[in-house]
Write a protein that holds these residues in place. Structure first.
Motif, PDB file in Angstrom:
ATOM      1  N   VAL A   1       0.853  -1.195   0.000  1.00  0.00           N
ATOM      2  CA  VAL A   1       0.000   0.000   0.000  1.00  0.00           C
ATOM      3  C   VAL A   1       0.892   1.249   0.000  1.00  0.00           C
ATOM      4  O   VAL A   1       1.662   1.467   0.949  1.00  0.00           O
ATOM      5  N   PRO A   2       0.811   2.099  -1.025  1.00  0.00           N
ATOM      6  CA  PRO A   2       1.693   3.273  -1.127  1.00  0.00           C
ATOM      7  C   PRO A   2       1.613   4.212   0.078  1.00  0.00           C
ATOM      8  O   PRO A   2       2.641   4.710   0.540  1.00  0.00           O
ATOM      9  N   ALA A   3       0.389   4.454   0.590  1.00  0.00           N
ATOM     10  CA  ALA A   3       0.241   5.390   1.715  1.00  0.00           C
ATOM     11  C   ALA A   3       0.931   4.849   2.967  1.00  0.00           C
ATOM     12  O   ALA A   3       1.575   5.599   3.716  1.00  0.00           O
ATOM     13  N   VAL A   4       0.800   3.546   3.186  1.00  0.00           N
ATOM     14  CA  VAL A   4       1.452   2.919   4.337  1.00  0.00           C
ATOM     15  C   VAL A   4       2.972   2.927   4.150  1.00  0.00           C
ATOM     16  O   VAL A   4       3.739   3.241   5.078  1.00  0.00           O
ATOM     17  N   LYS A   5       3.382   2.607   2.952  1.00  0.00           N
ATOM     18  CA  LYS A   5       4.812   2.580   2.646  1.00  0.00           C
ATOM     19  C   LYS A   5       5.454   3.943   2.886  1.00  0.00           C
ATOM     20  O   LYS A   5       6.540   4.039   3.451  1.00  0.00           O
ATOM     21  N   LYS A   6       4.736   5.001   2.450  1.00  0.00           N
ATOM     22  CA  LYS A   6       5.272   6.363   2.636  1.00  0.00           C
ATOM     23  C   LYS A   6       5.326   6.742   4.115  1.00  0.00           C
ATOM     24  O   LYS A   6       6.299   7.341   4.587  1.00  0.00           O
ATOM     25  N   ALA A   7       4.285   6.385   4.864  1.00  0.00           N
ATOM     26  CA  ALA A   7       4.249   6.709   6.292  1.00  0.00           C
ATOM     27  C   ALA A   7       5.397   6.022   7.033  1.00  0.00           C
ATOM     28  O   ALA A   7       6.075   6.628   7.874  1.00  0.00           O
ATOM     29  N   VAL A   8       5.633   4.751   6.712  1.00  0.00           N
ATOM     30  CA  VAL A   8       6.702   4.003   7.366  1.00  0.00           C
ATOM     31  C   VAL A   8       8.070   4.564   6.967  1.00  0.00           C
ATOM     32  O   VAL A   8       8.958   4.766   7.812  1.00  0.00           O
ATOM     33  N   SER A   9       8.248   4.847   5.674  1.00  0.00           N
ATOM     34  CA  SER A   9       9.519   5.390   5.190  1.00  0.00           C
ATOM     35  C   SER A   9       9.822   6.738   5.832  1.00  0.00           C
ATOM     36  O   SER A   9      10.956   7.001   6.259  1.00  0.00           O
ATOM     37  N   ASP A  10       8.807   7.603   5.906  1.00  0.00           N
ATOM     38  CA  ASP A  10       9.004   8.921   6.514  1.00  0.00           C
ATOM     39  C   ASP A  10       9.344   8.812   7.995  1.00  0.00           C
ATOM     40  O   ASP A  10      10.165   9.584   8.524  1.00  0.00           O
ATOM     41  N   ALA A  11       8.712   7.849   8.678  1.00  0.00           N
ATOM     42  CA  ALA A  11       8.992   7.656  10.104  1.00  0.00           C
ATOM     43  C   ALA A  11      10.430   7.181  10.320  1.00  0.00           C
ATOM     44  O   ALA A  11      11.111   7.620  11.253  1.00  0.00           O
ATOM     45  N   ILE A  12      10.890   6.287   9.453  1.00  0.00           N
ATOM     46  CA  ILE A  12      12.268   5.804   9.550  1.00  0.00           C
ATOM     47  C   ILE A  12      13.247   6.955   9.321  1.00  0.00           C
ATOM     48  O   ILE A  12      14.217   7.130  10.072  1.00  0.00           O
ATOM     49  N   GLU A  13      12.980   7.753   8.285  1.00  0.00           N
ATOM     50  CA  GLU A  13      13.848   8.901   7.982  1.00  0.00           C
ATOM     51  C   GLU A  13      13.906   9.861   9.171  1.00  0.00           C
ATOM     52  O   GLU A  13      14.970  10.351   9.550  1.00  0.00           O
ATOM     53  N   ALA A  14      12.739  10.123   9.767  1.00  0.00           N
ATOM     54  CA  ALA A  14      12.676  11.064  10.891  1.00  0.00           C
ATOM     55  C   ALA A  14      13.404  10.510  12.113  1.00  0.00           C
ATOM     56  O   ALA A  14      14.101  11.255  12.827  1.00  0.00           O
ATOM     57  N   GLY A  15      13.262   9.207  12.369  1.00  0.00           N
ATOM     58  CA  GLY A  15      13.923   8.596  13.518  1.00  0.00           C
ATOM     59  C   GLY A  15      15.432   8.605  13.377  1.00  0.00           C
ATOM     60  O   GLY A  15      16.154   8.934  14.327  1.00  0.00           O
ATOM     61  N   VAL A  16      15.908   8.239  12.194  1.00  0.00           N
ATOM     62  CA  VAL A  16      17.357   8.248  11.936  1.00  0.00           C
ATOM     63  C   VAL A  16      17.895   9.670  12.054  1.00  0.00           C
ATOM     64  O   VAL A  16      18.930   9.917  12.691  1.00  0.00           O
ATOM     65  N   ALA A  17      17.173  10.628  11.435  1.00  0.00           N
ATOM     66  CA  ALA A  17      17.618  12.027  11.483  1.00  0.00           C
ATOM     67  C   ALA A  17      17.668  12.538  12.917  1.00  0.00           C
ATOM     68  O   ALA A  17      18.616  13.224  13.320  1.00  0.00           O
ATOM     69  N   SER A  18      16.649  12.187  13.714  1.00  0.00           N
ATOM     70  CA  SER A  18      16.600  12.643  15.102  1.00  0.00           C
ATOM     71  C   SER A  18      17.810  12.154  15.890  1.00  0.00           C
ATOM     72  O   SER A  18      18.442  12.918  16.630  1.00  0.00           O
ATOM     73  N   GLY A  19      18.156  10.867  15.724  1.00  0.00           N
ATOM     74  CA  GLY A  19      19.286  10.308  16.457  1.00  0.00           C
ATOM     75  C   GLY A  19      20.593  11.000  16.123  1.00  0.00           C
ATOM     76  O   GLY A  19      21.345  11.417  17.011  1.00  0.00           O
ATOM     77  N   TYR A  20      20.859  11.140  14.837  1.00  0.00           N
ATOM     78  CA  TYR A  20      22.129  11.757  14.426  1.00  0.00           C
ATOM     79  C   TYR A  20      22.154  13.261  14.678  1.00  0.00           C
ATOM     80  O   TYR A  20      23.212  13.830  14.970  1.00  0.00           O
ATOM     81  N   HIS A  21      21.005  13.918  14.575  1.00  0.00           N
ATOM     82  CA  HIS A  21      20.961  15.349  14.884  1.00  0.00           C
ATOM     83  C   HIS A  21      21.286  15.605  16.353  1.00  0.00           C
ATOM     84  O   HIS A  21      22.017  16.551  16.688  1.00  0.00           O
ATOM     85  N   HIS A  22      20.756  14.755  17.236  1.00  0.00           N
ATOM     86  CA  HIS A  22      21.085  14.894  18.662  1.00  0.00           C
ATOM     87  C   HIS A  22      22.572  14.615  18.910  1.00  0.00           C
ATOM     88  O   HIS A  22      23.208  15.276  19.737  1.00  0.00           O
ATOM     89  N   LEU A  23      23.112  13.624  18.191  1.00  0.00           N
ATOM     90  CA  LEU A  23      24.523  13.272  18.352  1.00  0.00           C
ATOM     91  C   LEU A  23      25.413  14.468  18.022  1.00  0.00           C
ATOM     92  O   LEU A  23      26.285  14.855  18.820  1.00  0.00           O
ATOM     93  N   TYR A  24      25.183  15.059  16.858  1.00  0.00           N
ATOM     94  CA  TYR A  24      26.082  16.147  16.439  1.00  0.00           C
ATOM     95  C   TYR A  24      25.749  17.472  17.118  1.00  0.00           C
ATOM     96  O   TYR A  24      26.604  18.358  17.193  1.00  0.00           O
ATOM     97  N   THR A  25      24.540  17.591  17.646  1.00  0.00           N
ATOM     98  CA  THR A  25      24.254  18.732  18.519  1.00  0.00           C
ATOM     99  C   THR A  25      25.072  18.616  19.804  1.00  0.00           C
ATOM    100  O   THR A  25      25.616  19.605  20.313  1.00  0.00           O
ATOM    101  N   ALA A  26      25.167  17.385  20.328  1.00  0.00           N
ATOM    102  CA  ALA A  26      25.988  17.156  21.523  1.00  0.00           C
ATOM    103  C   ALA A  26      27.454  17.486  21.240  1.00  0.00           C
ATOM    104  O   ALA A  26      28.150  18.076  22.082  1.00  0.00           O
ATOM    105  N   ALA A  27      27.951  17.124  20.045  1.00  0.00           N
ATOM    106  CA  ALA A  27      29.327  17.451  19.675  1.00  0.00           C
ATOM    107  C   ALA A  27      29.519  18.965  19.595  1.00  0.00           C
ATOM    108  O   ALA A  27      30.571  19.491  19.991  1.00  0.00           O
ATOM    109  N   ALA A  28      28.492  19.681  19.090  1.00  0.00           N
ATOM    110  CA  ALA A  28      28.570  21.146  19.038  1.00  0.00           C
ATOM    111  C   ALA A  28      28.613  21.740  20.450  1.00  0.00           C
ATOM    112  O   ALA A  28      29.345  22.704  20.714  1.00  0.00           O
ATOM    113  N   VAL A  29      27.840  21.161  21.362  1.00  0.00           N
ATOM    114  CA  VAL A  29      27.844  21.629  22.758  1.00  0.00           C
ATOM    115  C   VAL A  29      29.218  21.384  23.392  1.00  0.00           C
ATOM    116  O   VAL A  29      29.733  22.235  24.133  1.00  0.00           O
TER     117      VAL A  29
END
Length: 530
Positions: free
Chosen positions: A469-497
């Protein structure tokens, strides 16, 4: 003073040999990561057991660094350099010839005991031989090799493994280099050591070794995915508590040795110096910045969708930039002083690491950010902190440099657990995020083909490709992208701090480094009197 010390040509030869030695020793901790799976398979051990090949090397480095620093002050830097390189070469040979996994681990420990002191010996030699206006560039060169080797190790390991087809060559290649360094070291390095020789502090040496060993094992046992839980594990807090008790007892013993006019392995008077204390703080922070680099390949793979086979090569721009930064840090230290260089480092590193969460979405943006970050933390790899330490160390240069290197290693070992926790936290939110996105799309979660989150990111991405199902596929893909981005963004924010903390620490250090008369003149009462 020996005659070779008088010629600039011999000084250049010595620095070249130390530089090659530093690169060889630092490279070996990263180069093995490319072959860990192959090595584990050849010995028939699990990945958790196999990781001890890296852990023991790190522990050996941590234990040997402060001790070799003291011994080089006492018995001579040329002599200790040749011994260290010889032990490292012997360890490399034993690793390559290992017929069992226990023998492999023992050989890795021997390697580390040999390689751990080379950077300290080289730095001590530079501070003892070169005039102050030339020390920064030489220390920057040593720091550049140290940082570049750590970053380039996995890539070089992969290349050698592809060319030779055998992991044994990753270690055999050290033998001709080590042999050449021993021979050339005997010919071209002038002996330097501190003039006063006292009885070796054997009790302090043993206590310091056990305290470091206990501390590093406790830190190594931390689980970044379950940081708060793992801290309460006896394998973590037990070792850390033991390290704290040993270190407290060590300070009492060393104070007694120093009061009696002895030669302590850890000078308490040096530890009480405010400038030295804040230099150690910056050294610890620099280890945290260097640790952020470890996650660059996974960032490139998971966030920028680079193939796993090529992800490691995306560390190359950062490695080269860190080498340039270390050289620039040395030049700036020579001209403007070590504190100014440390502040510049913090500013550049803060800019580079901040770009990761705030700006990077494409590969060229990633290269730009990683080059800036590499130049920033590269500034701290060699000259500024070593010069600061040498100013306060007096006749204990080797000891002071060893302590600084140890503190940096603690930061480098501890920070990955924190960073891994950020990545895990981002991944853990993917399941709830999928449900929220499906709900916003009007698709009940119980009617959608929900993927299994527990199988890891690669498994999750494979499941997504099979969702019809395209709508489900997009929702899952977007959630994965957001989760990965959140983890690495926090990591490099910590490095900036951490970079900001470096700037603040350098400012505090600058205050304590001022002469007492300057502080008095800067006080309000002095201003009124004027």
């Amino acid at each position: 003073m020996p005659e070779p010390l008088q010629t600039e040509k011999n000084q250049s030869w010595a620095i070249t040999l130390f530089t090659i030695g530093v690169f060889m020793a630092a490279l070996d901790n990263g180069i093995i990561s490319a072959a860990l799976t192959t090595i584990n398979s050849s010995f028939g051990v699990s990945p958790s057991w196999g990781s001890w090949g890296v852990t023991l090397y790190t522990l050996g480095l941590s234990v040997s660094v402060p001790i070799v620093g003291k011994l080089s002050d006492r018995y001579g830097r040329k002599k200790l350099f040749m011994i260290e390189v010889g032990v490292f070469g012997l360890g490399s040979l034993l690793v390559a010839l290992s017929q069992s996994f226990p023998m492999f681990l023992a050989a890795r420990l021997i390697q580390a005991l040999g390689g751990g002191g080379i950077f300290i010996i080289g730095s001590s030699h530079v501070l003892a031989v070169l005039p102050k206006e030339k020390q920064g560039k030489a220390l920057g060169l040593l720091g550049a090799m140290n940082g570049m080797a750590a970053v380039l190790g996995p890539n070089i390991g992969s290349f050698l493994l592809d060319v030779t087809g055998s992991w044994h060559w990753l270690f055999l290649i050290n033998l001709p280099i080590a042999a050449a360094l021993v021979v050339c070291g005997g010919l071209f390095i002038a002996e330097t050591k501190e003039p006063e020789v006292k009885k070796l502090d054997l009790a302090g040496t043993m206590m310091l070794s056990l305290a470091i060993l206990s501390c590093m094992i406790g830190i190594t046992n931390l689980d970044g995915a379950k940081l708060s839980e793992s801290i309460m594990d006896v394998k973590v807090y037990g070792y850390l508590l033991g390290a704290g008790l040993l270190f407290a007892a060590l300070l009492k013993v060393e104070k007694r040795v120093e009061n009696r006019g002895g030669d302590p392995i850890l000078a308490c008077s040096l530890l009480q110096n405010k400038v030295f204390q804040w230099t150690l703080v910056i050294g610890f922070l620099s280890g945290g910045l260097l640790a952020a680099v470890i996650f660059i390949p996974s960032y490139a793979e998971q966030y920028l969708h680079v193939s796993a086979e090529k992800a490691g090569y995306w560390m190359t721009p950062l490695a080269l930039a860190s080498g340039i930064g270390a050289w620039l840090g040395g030049a700036v230290t020579d001209k403007k002083g070590p504190v100014f260089s440390a502040v510049v480092s913090g500013v550049i590193a803060f800019t580079g690491f901040s770009l990761f969460p705030l700006w990077v979405t494409d590969k060229w943006e990633f290269v730009t950010a990683s080059v800036i970050a590499g130049i920033g933390f590269g500034f701290l790899l060699g000259a500024p902190l070593n010069v600061l330490v040498s100013e306060t160390a007096g006749q204990n240069k080797g000891t002071a440099l060893g302590t600084l290197s140890l503190v940096r290693q603690v930061g480098l070992t501890l920070a990955p657990a924190l960073y891994a926790g950020f990545i895990t936290g981002g991944f853990d939110r993917i399941g709830d995020d999928i449900k929220n996105r499906l709900a916003k799309s009007g698709i009940p979660a119980d009617q959608a083909q929900m993927p299994d989150i527990g199988g890891g990111l690669s498994s999750l991405q494979e499941q997504v490709s099979r969702i019809p199902v395209p709508a489900v596929k997009k929702a899952v893909s977007d959630a994965i992208e957001a989760g990965v981005a959140s983890g690495y963004h926090h990591l490099y924010t910590a490095a900036a701090v951490i970079s900001l903390c470096t700037i603040v620490s350098a400012a505090v250090l600058a205050y304590f480094r001022k002469p007492a008369s300057s502080k008095k003149n800067a006080s309000p009462s002095a201003g009124k009197a004027q």
